[in-house]
Design an enzyme around this catalytic site. Structure first.
Site, short mmCIF file in Angstrom:
data_model
loop_
_atom_site.label_atom_id
_atom_site.label_comp_id
_atom_site.label_asym_id
_atom_site.label_seq_id
_atom_site.Cartn_x
_atom_site.Cartn_y
_atom_site.Cartn_z
N ASP A 60 0.85 -1.20 0.00
CA ASP A 60 0.00 0.00 0.00
C ASP A 60 0.88 1.25 0.00
O ASP A 60 0.40 2.37 -0.19
CB ASP A 60 -1.00 -0.01 1.16
CG ASP A 60 -0.34 0.08 2.52
OD1 ASP A 60 0.90 -0.08 2.61
OD2 ASP A 60 -1.06 0.32 3.51
N SER A 61 2.21 1.06 0.15
CA SER A 61 3.15 2.18 -0.04
C SER A 61 3.01 2.75 -1.45
O SER A 61 3.40 3.90 -1.70
CB SER A 61 4.59 1.71 0.20
OG SER A 61 4.86 0.54 -0.54
N ASP A 99 -1.18 -6.19 -0.60
CA ASP A 99 -1.27 -5.51 0.70
C ASP A 99 -2.69 -4.98 0.91
O ASP A 99 -3.16 -4.15 0.14
CB ASP A 99 -0.28 -4.33 0.69
CG ASP A 99 0.24 -3.99 2.07
OD1 ASP A 99 -0.11 -4.69 3.04
OD2 ASP A 99 1.02 -3.02 2.15
N LYS A 129 -1.30 -9.39 2.73
CA LYS A 129 -0.65 -8.92 3.96
C LYS A 129 -1.59 -7.95 4.65
O LYS A 129 -2.30 -7.20 3.99
CB LYS A 129 0.67 -8.21 3.64
CG LYS A 129 1.36 -7.63 4.88
CD LYS A 129 2.76 -7.14 4.58
CE LYS A 129 2.86 -5.73 4.10
NZ LYS A 129 2.24 -4.72 4.97
N GLU A 131 -1.79 -5.32 8.36
CA GLU A 131 -0.97 -4.68 9.39
C GLU A 131 -1.56 -4.89 10.79
O GLU A 131 -2.78 -4.92 10.96
CB GLU A 131 -0.85 -3.18 9.12
CG GLU A 131 -0.02 -2.85 7.89
CD GLU A 131 0.29 -1.37 7.76
OE1 GLU A 131 -0.05 -0.57 8.66
OE2 GLU A 131 0.89 -1.01 6.73
N GLU A 199 8.80 -4.18 11.12
CA GLU A 199 9.23 -2.87 10.58
C GLU A 199 9.67 -1.93 11.70
O GLU A 199 8.92 -1.70 12.67
CB GLU A 199 8.08 -2.21 9.77
CG GLU A 199 8.48 -0.83 9.24
CD GLU A 199 7.59 -0.28 8.14
OE1 GLU A 199 6.69 -0.99 7.66
OE2 GLU A 199 7.84 0.88 7.75
O1 KIV Z 1 3.49 -1.16 1.86
C1 KIV Z 1 4.68 -1.53 1.97
O2 KIV Z 1 5.54 -1.20 1.14
C2 KIV Z 1 5.03 -2.38 3.10
C3 KIV Z 1 6.47 -2.79 3.23
C4 KIV Z 1 7.23 -1.69 3.81
C5 KIV Z 1 6.63 -4.03 4.01
O3 KIV Z 1 4.20 -2.70 3.88
#
Ligand code: KIV
Length: 296
Positions: A60-61, A99, A129, A131, A199
């Site tokens: 999600d970055s 994500d 994934k 969080e 992280e």
């Molecule tokens: O969204 C992302 O890029 C992440 C990584 C930093 C693990 O969650």
């Protein structure tokens, strides 16, 4: 004589089998470092494939790196699905993780399963994934795993809830805070996560936790003791303004190269150096003459 990186990657892509969950578990058992990067489109996926990375995360970055949001909070699932489908088209061997964005899994198990299924069915992801490791996140992880979708956990600094954590800052820096990170990680392991991202936590805390975690742990700002490392594609290649977090190591300066390339093109256009004859198409002299006659 050591090989040039391009020779290494050519071999890696031809011979490589797709990375599976048993292979990731085996890598942990054998102490082979697991390499993970983020990707958000076809070219970044091709770069990850060529480099022979093990796991690709459509993070999600991407909200910030490619969509220009100020944080990861606002990005919608539909936006990440577009990115994930492009990444899928560029990958053959890495294990692909989607994500789950903020707001796509918190409300209920049903919401979490429905949205995790979209990553698998609509974008071809192998896993998702999410969080956080508190009661809600670990319950959601358990529910998604129960629906047959592998889940990667993420503890320590969790950017989706950075406001509640007091900002983008390292976590686990007191005994109490480290114990919270430990409890989160253990809850996610217990919920059935196949791997966990650590992280921005102290290296010593990560090292102590490694003895308790049986699934692969991928670190980002968690020191060298984890089973693997992940960096954001745009951070490691310098496709961004500024240096980023302390844990980022920069391997290229592509932002500068891109700006220089576009500036050179603009200069060529303005000074009429582009296009040159070799950039154009020819027409037979007779055809041209006949065309000219038709115009008069
Ligand atoms: O969204 C992302 O890029 C992440 C990584 C930093 C693990 O969650």
């Amino acid at each position: 004589m050591s090989s040039h990186p391009s020779q290494i990657s050519a071999t890696a892509t031809v011979d490589r089998l797709p990375v599976t969950l048993p292979r990731l578990a085996e890598m942990k058992r054998l102490g082979e470092a697991i390499v993970m990067v983020t990707a958000y489109d076809f070219p970044s996926a091709r770069a990850a494939e060529a480099a022979g990375v093990d796991i690709v995360l459509v993070g999600d970055s991407g909200a910030m790196t490619v969509l220009g949001y100020p944080s990861t909070v606002a990005v919608e699932l539909d936006e990440l699905l577009v990115l994930a489908r492009a990444v899928r088209r560029g990958l053959r061997t890495p294990f692909l993780v989607g994500d789950m964005p903020f707001g796509s899994y918190e409300v209920s198990d049903e919401q979490a399963i429905t949205n995790a299924l979209r990553f698998v069915k609509e974008a071809g992801c192998d896993a998702v994934k999410l969080e956080g490791g508190g009661a809600a996140s670990s319950a959601r992880a358990r529910a998604i795993v129960g629906a047959g979708i592998p889940v990667m956990g993420h503890v320590g600094l969790t950017p989706q809830t950075a406001t509640a954590l007091g900002g983008y800052r390292a976590q686990g820096r007191t005994a109490d805070a480290a114990a919270r990170v430990a409890a989160d990680a253990l809850a996610l392991q217990e919920a059935g996560c196949f791997a966990i991202v650590f992280e921005a936590i102290p290296s010593d805390v990560a090292e102590l936790l490694m003895a308790r975690i049986e699934v692969p742990v991928i670190g980002i700002g968690a020191g060298p003791a984890t089973d693997g490392q992940v960096l954001v594609f745009h951070d490691l290649l310098g496709i961004r303004d500024g240096l980023g977090a302390r844990f980022v190591k920069r391997y290229a300066n592509l932002q500068d190269e891109m700006a220089a390339g576009v500036a050179a093109f603009a200069d060529d256009v303005r000074t009429h150096r582009y296009p040159a004859p070799e950039h154009g198409y020819a027409i037979d002299a007779q055809e041209l003459s006949s065309f000219r006659d038709r115009l008069t």
